[in-house]
Design a protein around this motif. Structure first.
Motif, PDB file in Angstrom:
ATOM      1  N   SER A 161      -3.064  -1.630   8.877  1.00  0.00           N
ATOM      2  CA  SER A 161      -4.229  -1.716   7.993  1.00  0.00           C
ATOM      3  C   SER A 161      -5.075  -0.465   8.153  1.00  0.00           C
ATOM      4  O   SER A 161      -5.600  -0.191   9.228  1.00  0.00           O
ATOM      5  N   ARG A 162      -5.193   0.285   7.071  1.00  0.00           N
ATOM      6  CA  ARG A 162      -5.990   1.509   7.156  1.00  0.00           C
ATOM      7  C   ARG A 162      -7.452   1.164   7.404  1.00  0.00           C
ATOM      8  O   ARG A 162      -7.942   0.118   6.981  1.00  0.00           O
TER       9      ARG A 162
ATOM     10  N   SER B  94     -11.498  -0.792   0.338  1.00  0.00           N
ATOM     11  CA  SER B  94     -10.059  -0.711   0.586  1.00  0.00           C
ATOM     12  C   SER B  94      -9.695   0.341   1.616  1.00  0.00           C
ATOM     13  O   SER B  94      -8.621   0.283   2.216  1.00  0.00           O
TER      14      SER B  94
ATOM     15  N   ARG C  92     -14.204  -6.512   3.275  1.00  0.00           N
ATOM     16  CA  ARG C  92     -12.892  -7.139   3.439  1.00  0.00           C
ATOM     17  C   ARG C  92     -13.015  -8.590   3.903  1.00  0.00           C
ATOM     18  O   ARG C  92     -13.970  -8.947   4.601  1.00  0.00           O
TER      19      ARG C  92
ATOM     20  N   ARG D  96       0.429  -5.687  12.190  1.00  0.00           N
ATOM     21  CA  ARG D  96      -0.227  -5.406  10.907  1.00  0.00           C
ATOM     22  C   ARG D  96      -0.636  -3.949  10.855  1.00  0.00           C
ATOM     23  O   ARG D  96      -1.246  -3.431  11.805  1.00  0.00           O
TER      24      ARG D  96
ATOM     25  N   SER E  92      -1.115 -12.003   4.438  1.00  0.00           N
ATOM     26  CA  SER E  92      -1.231 -11.557   5.828  1.00  0.00           C
ATOM     27  C   SER E  92      -1.297 -12.743   6.778  1.00  0.00           C
ATOM     28  O   SER E  92      -0.673 -12.736   7.851  1.00  0.00           O
TER      29      SER E  92
ATOM     30  N   THR F 119      -2.995  -5.112  15.430  1.00  0.00           N
ATOM     31  CA  THR F 119      -3.181  -4.278  14.248  1.00  0.00           C
ATOM     32  C   THR F 119      -3.250  -2.816  14.642  1.00  0.00           C
ATOM     33  O   THR F 119      -3.878  -2.458  15.648  1.00  0.00           O
TER      34      THR F 119
ATOM     35  N   HIS G  78      -2.009  -4.987   1.259  1.00  0.00           N
ATOM     36  CA  HIS G  78      -3.345  -4.483   0.957  1.00  0.00           C
ATOM     37  C   HIS G  78      -4.386  -5.160   1.851  1.00  0.00           C
ATOM     38  O   HIS G  78      -4.242  -6.338   2.199  1.00  0.00           O
ATOM     39  N   PRO G  79      -5.443  -4.447   2.234  1.00  0.00           N
ATOM     40  CA  PRO G  79      -6.468  -5.043   3.097  1.00  0.00           C
ATOM     41  C   PRO G  79      -7.105  -6.315   2.526  1.00  0.00           C
ATOM     42  O   PRO G  79      -7.646  -7.125   3.276  1.00  0.00           O
TER      43      PRO G  79
ATOM     44  N   PRO H  15     -11.434   0.753   7.216  1.00  0.00           N
ATOM     45  CA  PRO H  15     -12.348   0.638   6.071  1.00  0.00           C
ATOM     46  C   PRO H  15     -13.240   1.863   5.972  1.00  0.00           C
ATOM     47  O   PRO H  15     -13.420   2.612   6.936  1.00  0.00           O
TER      48      PRO H  15
ATOM     49  N   THR I 201       0.844  -1.197   0.000  1.00  0.00           N
ATOM     50  CA  THR I 201       0.000   0.000   0.000  1.00  0.00           C
ATOM     51  C   THR I 201       0.879   1.246   0.000  1.00  0.00           C
ATOM     52  O   THR I 201       2.085   1.174   0.244  1.00  0.00           O
TER      53      THR I 201
ATOM     54  N   SER J 117      -3.570   1.376  12.735  1.00  0.00           N
ATOM     55  CA  SER J 117      -4.187   1.983  11.560  1.00  0.00           C
ATOM     56  C   SER J 117      -3.377   3.103  10.924  1.00  0.00           C
ATOM     57  O   SER J 117      -3.784   3.614   9.875  1.00  0.00           O
TER      58      SER J 117
END
Length: 247
Positions: free
Chosen positions: A101-102, A201, A225, A99, A83, A233, A76-77, A104, A12, A235
């Protein structure tokens, strides 16, 4: 000070920026792993490897051979397989794993979203939603929609599909975000789009299409997702850097 070798799986924009910032630190030696074809990441990353690892066992062997002391998954998510492999390999080697992960996207007042669990489910419901569809899922799963010969698709992606890929009727548009709200409004109106199909995404680069859909009043079929196993995780990049401080 001895630098700790860390591996960052990059998939990403946030991952690329994280790898660059980590490479500037004096306490870690960051290695960025890119699975795709991009040979010149932006921003540039000093220590970069390309290609896959060969499953959990291959990644585990790489972590051991390189003496990696921490693994950060910034893929990528929707890249669920890598992952999960990263989580399992880190556990087998016994090193810290994180992890990035932006968040959602979430529907806002005025949005008309139809949530589905897969591209196949999106394709199944489309005939009752619209006749002209803006398909924004990338190029990997175009074949899922190829049987919908009665519909017309505007298919936006960064790279063209392989010549052997079955694709639905319509037009391919090659473009890379970010996309402006003005351009997304114009695109939806010019092509008389009746619905959008999108993966959830997250992020800002492609969010404008959802705002444009809200303003114009067209539905969005949103592919949610994949379900992921429980793992630590965060963000945003700053949270990762703080985590690195604690290693």
């Amino acid at each position: 000070m001895t630098k700790k070798p860390i591996l960052i799986l990059v998939g990403t924009t946030e991952g690329r920026h994280l790898a660059y910032q980590a490479s500037q630190r004096s306490d870690v030696q960051a290695i960025a792993s890119l699975a795709g074809r991009t040979r010149r990441p932006d921003p540039p990353i000093a220590n970069t490897r390309f290609g896959g690892f060969g499953g959990v066992s291959g990644l585990r062997d790489y972590l051991q051979d390189q003496g990696i002391e921490a693994l950060i998954d910034a893929t990528h998510p929707f890249a669920a397989q890598i992952s999960i492999h990263a989580l399992l390999a880190a556990r087998e080697v016994g090193i810290p794993h994180l992890r990035l992960s932006r968040p959602p996207w979430v529907p806002q007042p005025g949005d008309c979203w139809r949530s589905v669990s897969s591209n196949a489910e999106a394709a199944e419901c489309l005939p009752e939603v619209a006749q002209r569809v803006f398909l924004t899922i990338g190029r990997q799963e175009l074949a899922t929609f190829a049987s919908l010969q009665q519909l017309w698709f505007l298919m936006r992606m960064i790279d063209p599909p392989q010549q052997t890929t079955a694709i639905p009727p319509g037009e391919i548009l090659l473009a890379r975000g970010p996309f402006s709200l003005e351009d997304e409004r114009s695109l939806l109106r010019t092509y008389q789009i009746g619905a959008i199909v999108s993966k959830n995404s997250g992020g800002e680069a492609t969010y404008a299409k959802l705002v444009a859909a809200r303003e114009i009043g067209i539905p969005v079929v949103m592919v949610q997702r994949p379900t992921m196993p429980e793992m630590e995780t965060v963000s945003d990049i700053q949270q990762v850097l703080t985590w690195l401080d604690g290693l």
